[in-house]
Design an enzyme around this catalytic site. Structure first.
Site, PDB file in Angstrom:
ATOM      1  N   CYS A  25      19.237  60.396 -19.534  1.00 46.83           N
ATOM      2  CA  CYS A  25      20.167  61.395 -19.927  1.00 46.83           C
ATOM      3  C   CYS A  25      20.125  61.369 -21.446  1.00 46.83           C
ATOM      4  O   CYS A  25      20.330  60.541 -22.171  1.00 46.83           O
ATOM      5  CB  CYS A  25      21.495  61.316 -19.543  1.00 46.83           C
ATOM      6  SG  CYS A  25      22.601  62.705 -20.243  1.00 46.83           S
TER       7      CYS A  25
ATOM      8  N   VAL B 135      -0.392  52.006  -2.462  1.00 44.48           N
ATOM      9  CA  VAL B 135       0.727  51.788  -1.764  1.00 44.48           C
ATOM     10  C   VAL B 135       2.023  52.538  -2.417  1.00 44.48           C
ATOM     11  O   VAL B 135       2.256  53.490  -1.744  1.00 44.48           O
ATOM     12  CB  VAL B 135       1.269  50.303  -1.991  1.00 44.48           C
ATOM     13  CG1 VAL B 135       2.710  49.977  -1.393  1.00 44.48           C
ATOM     14  CG2 VAL B 135       0.419  49.269  -1.389  1.00 44.48           C
TER      15      VAL B 135
ATOM     16  N   ALA C 141       4.082  47.760  -5.094  1.00 47.27           N
ATOM     17  CA  ALA C 141       3.608  46.467  -4.612  1.00 47.27           C
ATOM     18  C   ALA C 141       2.984  45.389  -5.227  1.00 47.27           C
ATOM     19  O   ALA C 141       2.569  45.822  -6.584  1.00 47.27           O
ATOM     20  CB  ALA C 141       2.671  46.871  -3.249  1.00 47.27           C
TER      21      ALA C 141
ATOM     22  N   LYS D  21      10.183  38.016 -21.666  1.00 51.36           N
ATOM     23  CA  LYS D  21       9.743  39.200 -21.996  1.00 51.36           C
ATOM     24  C   LYS D  21      10.465  40.051 -22.979  1.00 51.36           C
ATOM     25  O   LYS D  21      11.608  39.782 -23.152  1.00 51.36           O
ATOM     26  CB  LYS D  21       9.715  40.197 -20.768  1.00 51.36           C
ATOM     27  CG  LYS D  21       9.359  41.565 -20.873  1.00 51.36           C
ATOM     28  CD  LYS D  21       9.624  42.499 -19.675  1.00 51.36           C
ATOM     29  CE  LYS D  21       9.522  43.922 -20.059  1.00 51.36           C
ATOM     30  NZ  LYS D  21       9.678  44.651 -18.594  1.00 51.36           N
TER      31      LYS D  21
ATOM     32  N   GLU E 254      14.745  75.587 -31.190  1.00 54.08           N
ATOM     33  CA  GLU E 254      15.098  76.902 -32.082  1.00 54.08           C
ATOM     34  C   GLU E 254      13.958  77.673 -32.461  1.00 54.08           C
ATOM     35  O   GLU E 254      13.724  78.753 -32.585  1.00 54.08           O
ATOM     36  CB  GLU E 254      15.787  76.255 -33.286  1.00 54.08           C
ATOM     37  CG  GLU E 254      16.360  77.300 -34.246  1.00 54.08           C
ATOM     38  CD  GLU E 254      16.995  76.655 -35.421  1.00 54.08           C
ATOM     39  OE1 GLU E 254      17.685  77.708 -36.362  1.00 54.08           O
ATOM     40  OE2 GLU E 254      17.647  75.565 -35.267  1.00 54.08           O
TER      41      GLU E 254
ATOM     42  N   ARG F 210      19.825  70.454 -46.503  1.00 50.79           N
ATOM     43  CA  ARG F 210      20.889  69.707 -45.938  1.00 50.79           C
ATOM     44  C   ARG F 210      20.693  68.286 -46.664  1.00 50.79           C
ATOM     45  O   ARG F 210      21.686  67.728 -46.896  1.00 50.79           O
ATOM     46  CB  ARG F 210      20.747  69.899 -44.353  1.00 50.79           C
ATOM     47  CG  ARG F 210      21.620  68.816 -43.594  1.00 50.79           C
ATOM     48  CD  ARG F 210      23.232  68.903 -43.583  1.00 50.79           C
ATOM     49  NE  ARG F 210      23.300  70.333 -42.938  1.00 50.79           N
ATOM     50  CZ  ARG F 210      24.666  70.800 -42.993  1.00 50.79           C
ATOM     51  NH1 ARG F 210      25.620  70.277 -43.129  1.00 50.79           N
ATOM     52  NH2 ARG F 210      24.883  72.153 -42.248  1.00 50.79           N
TER      53      ARG F 210
ATOM     54  N   GLU G 212      26.710  68.264 -34.555  1.00 48.33           N
ATOM     55  CA  GLU G 212      26.021  67.385 -35.390  1.00 48.33           C
ATOM     56  C   GLU G 212      26.773  66.137 -36.124  1.00 48.33           C
ATOM     57  O   GLU G 212      26.072  65.235 -36.044  1.00 48.33           O
ATOM     58  CB  GLU G 212      25.379  68.138 -36.308  1.00 48.33           C
ATOM     59  CG  GLU G 212      24.636  69.226 -35.640  1.00 48.33           C
ATOM     60  CD  GLU G 212      24.113  70.285 -36.897  1.00 48.33           C
ATOM     61  OE1 GLU G 212      22.842  70.497 -36.868  1.00 48.33           O
ATOM     62  OE2 GLU G 212      24.959  71.095 -37.539  1.00 48.33           O
TER      63      GLU G 212
END
Length: 1334
Positions: free
Chosen positions: A149, A264, A352, A428, A807, A885, A1266
């Site tokens: 999400c 598979v 598999a 890992k 935008e 900005r 923001e």
């Protein structure tokens, strides 16, 4: 061999008989295109986002059990579903009937924003409950490892679903943690809104899950199961799919088709077909061969059939661990630990072990474990005797090549039990824990001579260090006979360096990091095994506590509180200031919310796919479409010569890009032309057949290359005050530094999608678009088509996330579609696949900054000179606004008397970069906090002290002469420290770090001071319009110029209209945003849509109230409907247009208002860091944010959490990679990692500042979308704090540079220890890197 011709399966209880099943067609394509069930979404097409998740159920005859699996529909071939039942989100509940408790709870818990990911999340939770009606919270949280999400920040989803778990408070909404204090503040500890139900308006018991109410499994599939367990054959013009049911049949088929691929789960082949254009004429599905589906445990080990899925292996190994002695299951335990991070539930449910072995990936998670364990493979072929093959150093013959002969088939694999003298562990490291490919993986096994610490045998297998998994043979040989002590460790590290070389430019990059991981893993192994030997009394040495902990602990369950001020209702129906659920929340949870690509095709509608440049800079010599135009379903090819108007676009009215490249291409992914066909699949296949001839030119990719080549877009810009040189002269100390902020992909879950419908009259066209800027698209389409804007109507119902990426950039794909629609006089649809979207659309602008700071010995900043370089890409887009900005926020919350900030736009040969949430603010803030840290480290002072010494007071003036009135900065800074117990926790962190060498904690405290809205030079955008209609039945239709993209804009507009008109919420409806109702709309951006469109809605409603006022006064006991009816009978207009605007005036000399007002916030974050791998866990974040008088606390808290998570991704996780030739390497969720469910803070607490008011916006609210994003950088600076402790333990103090994002490789190498020092970096320029920093 007999074959059944029809494919039979069930979808949502409906029997489907498909007589022409196509082996190339996926379940997602089938349910969306043929059954028109569009709740399941296409988010990536590679099983990496979970938006397509469905439940697949089958009957297991042997166990007499119904099996429910969550599956990625985008990868599942329909041919694999024979005899199964599919449940999509539409099949469990609907707003037209009743919502399933999962759907209802998620909607009530404010767990949806844009809603595009929501159906997949619902189906993951639903499948979990079908298998386990009362899971633990930990089980629930782990089940979302395959769902992403981009909006919510995950917290409301997890805590909303907590009510289904064993850990839920039995008191429900009456939980003692859901309370009001005496001040009117509401505190919630579950989902933020009293278990997701605002003010307790729903019965908690109605949300509990009752499995007895679920639909039954189709009886036909169970009663007649034997009829479905038959041999199958499905054919198309290009593929044949076989499903044998016996080993003999399989062997016969393999002999007949020696090059056939066995399948598979399609989790590997599906990716190869999509991204490598691989073709597999014959596929043999081995899911129904008994010998390949068995799992048997004997004294020697676990025999696993090659078709056994990874989920079943987890079950079998867990059963063995639970039932056998610990010493016998150490190998199984290591596999279980690795499997929990292997891909996702959706993948593990169908993938598999045989496929994992036979694809022979060099970065496999399991192959290093199998090789270290000495696993044994049983293989067969038709004409040869069965044989056993040991997985050792001889098994892998080259990149994705094994020791098996082409005709041989892997039948089973035997994983041995461990013995009492054996210790086995797997390791890992990936960029992200959940669902990520290993950077380096390892399987390490040691066996000792009985009762001693003398090594009898040792196996070391590593993935990610060569084109295949490799065994460190020299190391293994050298260590046999050694004692398990420091001298052995030193010998091992030296041997591993020689055994596992990597050239500096090796594929994958990060060479020093990867090599360091080989010895770091071995050190972890050494310490862990040594601890076990000490526990057994074999070694008498005492291992000091600070050195014995070498890994992060298990993640705790997510929790948090959300505190807000609940406002007094002005009328019984007043909902302004109250936590009201998103108005589309229920439709999103049921899959009924319609996005552009969900719209049904109309007659004659075609698809367009784009021919994209494969070069970053080149002249186009030729375009050959002859082969493409002969492909099935193809209608035409469109290019620059077909544009009826102007072949240009840009930020209106500018135009510095071509719709179709005519003579040259300026980046990888630039659109050259488009193939129009009857289906998307046909269009895409044909587009790949177009041959483009190039004359390549040297591209400019990085900022440094642009500077060296003087490749700038316009003149540099500067802002400042005072005299910086004089300031430096007065300073006690002057430091200089450099830092970089990388690119960030928007990764909205809904890719850019459009439908263009020509109207066949007066040149009119209608667009259904996925855009934040309807008017901009209208004007650009009109210019391209050579018509006036009044002939073009752009409609936007909702979009599935945007974050600035929709935008301007959607125009680049809408215009070719519009050209095609007019040329062919047919409706045209374009919906980009994830890789296409990422290649075409650009990112957040990367920044490189060079700073010079002068300061006193106490830490007071006297002077700042910062030079910022921004990578624009091939065109300007909004980069100038991004830089404005950045320049205006170049000091964040700090009052510096002498400032000079200069910005340069670098023109390069990458895709045009564009707006992204907060524009250039986060990059600029990051630069600020970097030099603040630099000053603190130089002086040896806490960063908090430096921040406070230089922080603005609320009565101060910003450096560009705008007052800070209403900022509340001082109060927020104090409150966040109080709420988070900062001082006491800082002491605890320091104490922890003193007693821990390899695991460190870090704590940071970060402010943000943000100017909301469009700045004064773009003041023309600070305007908004609305249209409000009252109908005779009293219902109200509101239309405004803003776009709903998940930020809750529509519900806020409904709240405002309801409040002003004093009518219930359910009387107010918003349909869509459309340019024929609201002209000249400003983009929904800059955190200002609630302000400008809320003001416009308020204005229109006030006009209507004034018109109705006489009727209310004359009939005070009347109803709303009676007043409306009376006004109508008197011919009073019941429709009003509302308007709102701001007037900002500012200039360099006199100052004024550069921004409408200020929004401030602050965050405290604590992390835990694994110094040996660079991995981290976010333990806790506390945020205090000023939102004024919140229109909707639920929405605003959701924006804060979502923005924080996105900022965390920017600064700590999301690594955008381009090679030196300008080719994008990160083209989807498999290679580009956004935060996932288990990346969010374990504890997340959000406090909305009490008593804040704002006269500059509607009902004293403040924009919030923001500003919180930068607070995600608090994780970065907490990590940096932890690294500082690790470096101090090595005697290294002072400032060190680490660029954003702080991915594991940068973190690990910054920690500096004996292992990292073993692998120094190669000299820059001495090799060609695999990827470059933009």
């Amino acid at each position: 061999m007999e074959f059944s011709t029809p494919l039979v399966f069930f979808v949502n209880g409906q029997k489907i008989v498909e007589n022409n099943a196509d082996p190339n067609e996926t379940l997602l394509q089938y349910v969306r295109n043929r059954l028109h069930l569009t709740g399941s979404k296409l988010g990536c097409g590679e099983g990496g986002c979970g938006a397509c998740t469905v439940m697949v159920s089958s009957y297991g005859q042997h166990r007499d059990q119904i099996i429910h699996l969550s599956v990625n529909a985008c990868l599942a071939p329909i041919c694999s579903l024979h005899g199964m039942a599919v449940t999509t989100v539409e099949g469990i509940g609907s707003t037209k009937t009743r919502l399933h408790p999962v759907q209802e709870q998620l909607a009530n818990a404010h767990g949806t924003q844009c809603g595009f990911c929501t159906p997949g999340i619902v189906m993951s939770m639903y499948t979990l409950l079908r298998n386990n009606p009362r899971p633990t919270q930990k089980e629930m949280e782990s089940y979302f490892d395959g769902n992403l999400c981009r909006c919510t920040g995950y917290r409301p989803i997890l805590q909303g679903f907590q009510s289904f778990t064993k850990d839920a408070c039995p008191m429900g909404e009456n939980c003692c943690m859901n309370k009001k204090d005496g001040s009117g503040q509401v505190t919630n500890n579950t989902d933020g809104m009293v278990n997701g139900v605002a003010n307790g308006e729903a019965d908690e018991t109605s949300l509990l899950y009752d499995p007895s109410q679920e639909p039954i499994f189709p009886p036909e599939l169970k009663v007649n199961a034997h009829l479905y367990n038959t041999s199958l054959k499905f054919s198309s013009s290009s593929n044949t799919w076989y499903r044998p049911i016996s080993l003999d049949e399989l062997l016969d088929l393999k002999k007949l088709h020696p090059s056939a691929r066995l399948i598979v789960g399609n989790t590997e082949l599906g990716i190869e077909k999509k991204f490598k254009n691989a073709e597999f004429p014959v596929l043999i599905c081995t899911t129904h061969i008994e010998a390949m589906n068995e799992v048997q445990l004997d004294e020697r080990g676990l025999v696993i059939g090659a078709s056994v899925t990874l989920s079943r292996i987890q079950e079998a190994m867990q059963s063995a661990v639970d039932s056998l002695p610990e010493w016998k299951t150490r190998i199984f335990a290591a596999f279980l630990d690795m499997l929990q991070w292997f891909a996702s539930h959706q993948i593990r449910n169908v993938a598999a072990i045989g496929g994992n072995i036979m694809t022979a990936s060099p970065i496999s998670d399991l192959i290093p474990l199998l090789m270290a364990a000495g696993a044994e493979l049983y293989v067969m072929s038709k004409d040869s005797k069965p044989r056993y093959v040991k997985m050792d150093h001889t098994f892998l013959k080259g990149y994705r090549k094994t020791d098996l002969n082409p005709e041989e088939i892997l039948i089973s694999v035997k994983v041995p039990c461990s013995n009492e003298q054996e210790h086995f562990y797997g390791y890992k490291v990936a960029n992200r824990k959940d669902d990520d490919i290993a950077i380096v993986s390892a399987g390490l096994d040691v066996q000792f001579q009985k009762g001693t610490d003398v090594i009898e045998n040792i196996s070391c297998a590593y993935g990610g260090m060569a084109p295949t998994t490799v065994m460190a043979l020299k190391t293994m040989a050298a260590l046999i006979g050694s004692h398990w002590d420091e001298s052995m460790l030193t010998k091992a590290c030296n041997q591993l360096e020689a055994d596992l070389p990597l050239s500096p430019g090796a594929p994958g990059g990060m060479v020093e990091f990867r090599r360091t991981l080989t010895t770091s893993f071995f050190f972890k192994f050494f310490i862990t095994v040594k601890t076990k030997l000490i526990e057994k009394g074999i070694i008498t040495e005492i291992l000091s506590p600070e050195k014995s902990v070498v890994s992060l602990g298990p993640r705790a369950c997510t929790k948090g509180i959300q505190v807000f001020e609940e406002h007094t209702k002005e009328s019984p129906v007043d909902i302004v200031g109250h936590p009201v659920a998103h108005n589309s929340a229920q439709q999103q949870t049921t899959g009924e919310a319609v996005y552009v690509d969900d719209m049904k095709k109309i007659e004659g509608e075609l698809n367009i796919a784009f021919v994209l440049s494969t070069k970053a800079r080149a002249k186009i010599l030729s375009v050959d479409t002859s082969d493409a135009l002969q492909m099935p379903g193809v209608k035409d090819y469109v290019c620059a010569k077909d544009v009826p108007g102007k072949n240009i676009f840009g930020v209106w009215p500018m135009a510095d890009e071509e719709i179709f490249a005519s003579n040259e291409v300026y980046c990888h992914g630039q659109i050259i032309g488009g193939i129009v066909a009857d289906t998307k699949v046909h269009a895409q296949k044909a587009a790949k057949k177009v041959k483009v001839g190039y004359e390549e030119m040297k591209p400019i990719i990085t900022i440094e290359e642009a500077i060296a080549n003087n490749s700038f877009d316009g003149e540099s810009r500067s802002m400042g005050r005072g005299d910086t040189e004089a300031g430096f002269a007065k300073s006690d100390h002057v430091i200089e530094g450099e830092v970089r902020v990388g690119a960030q992909e928007h990764f909205y879950l809904e890719t850019i999608t459009h439908r263009v419908i020509p109207q066949n009259e007066d040149g009119c066209v209608e667009l259904y678009a996925s855009t934040q800027a309807a008017t901009d698209m209208q004007l650009q389409v009109a210019r391209a088509l050579g018509v006036n804007a009044n002939r073009v109507v752009v409609k936007v119902k909702r979009i599935g996330g945007a974050f600035g990426g929709k935008e301007i950039r959607p125009v680049s794909t809408a215009l070719p579609a519009a050209v095609a629609a007019v040329k062919l006089n047919s409706p045209i649809r374009t919906d980009l696949d994830r890789d296409e979207d990422m290649i075409i659309t650009g990112t957040r602008n990367p920044f490189l900054a060079k700073y010079k700071v002068g300061f006193t010995s106490e830490g007071k900043i006297i002077s700042l000179d910062v030079q910022m370089y921004l990578n624009s890409g091939k065109a300007t887009d909004l980069s100038r606004s991004v830089m404005t900005r950045a320049l205006s926020h170049c000091e964040n919350a700090y009052n510096i008397p002498n400032i000079r900030a200069t910005g340069c736009l670098c023109k390069t040969n990458i895709s045009t970069n564009t707006a992204f949430r907060a524009f250039g603010g986060p990059q600029s803030y990051f630069i600020v906090e970097t030099w603040i840290t630099h000053v603190a480290d130089f002086l040896g002072k806490p960063t908090k002290e430096i921040r406070e010494l230089n922080m603005y007071k609320d009565s101060d003036m910003k450096f560009f002469k705008q007052p800070l009135e209403g900022s509340n900065l001082t109060r927020i800074w104090q409150e966040v420290q109080e709420k988070s117990n900062y001082e006491s926790r800082k002491k605890t962190v320091d104490e922890f770090n003193r007693n821990s060498r390899w695991v460190k904690h870090g704590l940071s405290l970060i402010p943000v001071l943000y100017g909301i809205g469009y700045e004064s030079e773009a003041n023309f955008l600070n305007q908004g319009s609305a249209l409000v209609h009252i109908y005779l039945d009293g219902s109200v239709l509101v239309t405004h110029g803003g776009v709903e993209m998940g930020q809750g804009l529509h519900i806020k507009m409904i709240q405002i209209a309801s409040h002003v008109l004093k009518i219930p919420r359910d009387k107010v409806f918003i349909n869509d945003t459309t340019t024929d109702k609201i002209p000249n709309t400003s983009p929904s951006a800059a955190s200002s849509s609630s302000d400008i469109y809320g003001g416009a809605v308020k204005n229109a409603c006030e006009i209507l109230c004034k018109r109705l006022e006489p009727y209310m006064k004359s009939n005070p006991n009347g109803t709303w409907e009676s007043w409306v009816g009376a006004a109508y009978m008197d011919c009073i207009q019941l429709s009003a247009s509302g308007f709102y605007n701001r007037s900002l005036k500012w200039d360099k000399e006199n100052g004024g208002k550069l921004f409408p007002y200020w929004v401030c916030g602050a965050a405290v974050t604590e992390v835990e860091l694994d110094c040996l791998t660079g991995e981290h866990e976010v333990l806790r974040t506390d945020i205090v944010m000023d939102v004024g008088r919140s229109l909707n606390p639920a929405v605003d808290i959701g924006q804060i959490e979502g923005a924080f998570t996105q900022g965390y991704g920017l600064f700590c996780l999301e690594h955008y990679k381009i090679n030196p030739d300008g080719i994008l390497l990160t083209q989807g969720p498999s290679t580009y990692k956004i935060p996932s469910f288990r990346n969010v803070p374990v504890e997340m607490n959000v406090h909305l500042l009490k008593g804040s008011r704002n006269d500059e916006a509607v009902f004293s609210s403040k924009g919030i979308g923001e500003p919180p994003l930068f607070l995600g950088a608090s994780v970065f600076f907490a990590i940096k704090d932890a690294i500082s402790s690790a470096r101090a333990d090595e005697g290294i103090t002072g400032y060190f540079r680490i660029d954003s994002p702080a991915t594991p490789d940068k973190i690990r190498m910054a920690c500096q220890d004996r292992f990292s020092k073993q692998f120094p970096s190669a000299q820059k320029g001495s090799y060609r890197p695999w990827f470059v920093d933009l």
